[in-house]
Enzyme design. Structure first.
Site, PDB file in Angstrom:
ATOM      1  N   GLU A 222      14.079  79.700   4.482  1.00  0.00           N
ATOM      2  CA  GLU A 222      15.002  78.832   4.688  1.00  0.00           C
ATOM      3  C   GLU A 222      14.317  77.360   4.098  1.00  0.00           C
ATOM      4  O   GLU A 222      13.881  77.473   4.231  1.00  0.00           O
ATOM      5  CB  GLU A 222      15.490  78.544   6.553  1.00  0.00           C
ATOM      6  CG  GLU A 222      16.933  77.334   6.184  1.00  0.00           C
ATOM      7  CD  GLU A 222      17.653  77.383   7.202  1.00  0.00           C
ATOM      8  OE1 GLU A 222      18.934  77.177   6.628  1.00  0.00           O
ATOM      9  OE2 GLU A 222      17.131  77.795   7.973  1.00  0.00           O
TER      10      GLU A 222
ATOM     11  N   LYS B 143      25.344  80.283   2.412  1.00  0.00           N
ATOM     12  CA  LYS B 143      25.508  80.277   3.907  1.00  0.00           C
ATOM     13  C   LYS B 143      26.629  80.342   4.457  1.00  0.00           C
ATOM     14  O   LYS B 143      27.745  79.482   4.247  1.00  0.00           O
ATOM     15  CB  LYS B 143      24.700  79.377   4.403  1.00  0.00           C
ATOM     16  CG  LYS B 143      24.688  79.568   6.120  1.00  0.00           C
ATOM     17  CD  LYS B 143      24.013  78.289   6.490  1.00  0.00           C
ATOM     18  CE  LYS B 143      23.817  79.151   8.726  1.00  0.00           C
ATOM     19  NZ  LYS B 143      22.855  78.486   9.099  1.00  0.00           N
TER      20      LYS B 143
ATOM     21  N   CYS C 116      19.913  82.049   8.792  1.00  0.00           N
ATOM     22  CA  CYS C 116      19.617  81.424  10.240  1.00  0.00           C
ATOM     23  C   CYS C 116      20.042  81.836  11.295  1.00  0.00           C
ATOM     24  O   CYS C 116      20.035  82.621  11.299  1.00  0.00           O
ATOM     25  CB  CYS C 116      19.528  80.109  10.337  1.00  0.00           C
ATOM     26  SG  CYS C 116      18.646  78.899  11.616  1.00  0.00           S
TER      27      CYS C 116
END
Length: 499
Positions: free
Chosen positions: A263, A322, A374
């Site tokens: 990330e 995301k 994540c």
């Protein structure tokens, strides 16, 4: 025994909740949570509704207060929030999460006014599952420490691709109720028999292959740069970061079919490197005939929204934005109401925008990939939205935020659960560890050490097909749980009226 329960019930519940955390990674003592739940349910049998609430709350304080201590570490050490603010946020979160078992205990004590075998077997697993499911989406959701995550290496693991984490949790709670029934001499033979059936069926289900290979195995590499959170975003370190990841990828033997960086491994907005570093990567990747997935922030300069993203390179570039952002870490809930107060905490990266849930799958090494960033990997219902189209799962993360705590181990454990639920291999690249190659059965094939620069090399086989959980999702177990509680409540009311 009853007098001890009455006298020391509060302390016992705190201890039972704290002990339950050892069932999860990195400890993996999965039977402990069965004992902890048994102690909680046994306590509730001796309690009034108000006492059920109190003891459920104390269990939650022990459970979440021990299991998510890393929240303070993330906010204070890496978010640079002063101790009072970080402590307040952490305690507030633990308090809210502890309300779930507290409210469940009160509702069971208030509305399911029966300690009969049928009432316990029907209501307690259903109620527990509904509280975990509610916790997964209420107030943006926080499904950390769902009890079934602890069972990835237990005989119940065979249920995960069939029932998912909530259905498997239902069975785990059922086992605790059956154990309680045996020790209370309540339908002892039937309870013991059902206990064994659940265990044996889980072991048999582990032998079932729900998905099949989609092609030849791919060679893969996961690059772990181990760049400290304090150094990561410093402008003077940008070139050294580019050099580190490039050398780890291209300078050590043959390049793999697919390489994954963590990330925000590129700590600059895409438009800032689109004419410099990105063309260099494209040229090197095309020369090697390989693909790269890497985290990178993206700024939409038309609307001035910015996204936590993953880009695929080596072919036509494409992005994944995301969707499930971390509250107070990546965005500020209710900014219109409390934004000024929260800004005073100086939480970094707190203004990301959320990507849509209709994004096309990224293509890498010739296969569609289900991508998560994540925290998103803890949401099973989000991962299966990309299935059965996706041939593999990729999760990029920056677990540097967690430091040397329980969280990176728990995070990896949940990634393993997602792989098993989906019947797909997962490639998990993190900045400081734990990076891992996980196969379609949820087994870690290779993993890195924490806080070391590492390149994890191995192979994965793209998969096709759909597990029962992918086909049905969480809807059946949620509806079943609601129906069980309604039925049990109705029968208890009928019996009370008849008496």
């Amino acid at each position: 025994v009853n007098s001890l329960v009455e006298r020391y019930g509060g302390l016992l519940m705190l201890f039972a909740g704290a002990a339950a955390v050892t069932a999860f990674a990195p400890f993996g003592w999965y039977p402990v949570i069965l004992v902890s739940l048994f102690l909680l349910f046994n306590q509730w049998l001796h309690d009034s509704p108000a006492q059920c609430f109190r003891h459920g709350f104390l269990f939650g304080l022990g459970f979440f207060g021990t299991g998510i201590t890393w929240v303070f570490n993330s906010i204070h050490v890496f978010g640079h929030v002063p101790v009072p603010g970080a402590l307040g946020v952490t305690l507030g979160l633990v308090f809210v999460l502890s309300l779930y078992p507290a409210v469940l205990g009160y509702c069971l004590g208030r509305f399911i006014r029966s300690a009969s075998w049928q009432a316990l077997v029907i209501s307690v697993p259903a109620g527990w599952v509904l509280t975990e499911w509610l916790r997964s989406w209420l107030f943006t959701g926080f499904p950390w420490l769902n009890v079934a995550n602890s069972q990835i290496d237990s005989p119940l693991a065979g249920y995960l691709p069939v029932l998912g984490v909530y259905g498997t949790g239902w069975l785990l709670v059922l086992l605790a109720v059956l154990l309680l029934s045996v020790l209370r001499n309540q339908r002892r033979v039937l309870s013991g028999l059902l206990f064994m059936v659940v265990i044996v069926a889980g072991l048999l289900l582990e032998r079932v292959q729900w998905t099949t290979p989609r092609g030849e195995a791919l060679s893969v590499s996961l690059v772990q740069g181990n760049i400290s959170q304090d150094d990561k975003w410093a402008p003077e370190n940008l070139l050294s970061t580019f050099k580190l990841y490039s050398e780890l990828t291209f300078s050590d033997g043959p390049v793999s079919d697919l390489t994954v960086w963590p990330e925000t491994a590129i700590p600059a907005f895409h438009h800032q490197v689109s004419e410099t570093f990105i063309p260099f990567l494209q040229e090197e990747l095309q020369r090697a005939g390989t693909a790269l997935l890497t985290g990178i922030p993206v700024l939409d300069r038309e609307h001035w929204d910015y996204y936590n993203a993953v880009i695929t390179l080596g072919g036509e570039p494409a992005f994944y934005y995301k969707q499930h952002l971390v509250p107070y870490g990546e965005y500020l809930p209710m900014r219109w109401l409390i934004g000024d107060a929260l800004d005073a905490l100086a939480v970094p990266n707190a203004d990301f925008s959320s990507g849509t849930d209709s994004q096309a799958l990224l293509q890498a090494a010739g296969y569609p990939v289900a991508t998560s960033i994540c925290y998103e990997v803890v949401f099973g219902e989000q991962v299966i939205r990309d299935l059965p189209e996706a041939a593999m799962l990729v999760n990029v993360s920056n677990d540097a935020w967690f430091g040397d705590s329980l969280a990176p181990h728990q995070h990896l454990e949940m990634a393993r659960v997602r792989a098993l639920e989906a019947g797909r291999p997962m490639l998990r690249a993190t900045n400081t560890g734990i990076s891992a190659i996980i196969d379609h059965r949820g087994e870690v094939v290779q993993q890195s050490e924490q806080f070391e620069i590492a390149v994890i090399r191995g192979s994965v086989t793209p998969m096709q097909g759909a597990t029962p959980y992918v086909q049905l999702g969480n809807t059946p177990i949620v509806l079943l749980s609601v129906a069980c509680l309604l039925l049990c409540g109705f029968r208890c009311r009928q019996n009370a009226g008849g008496g």
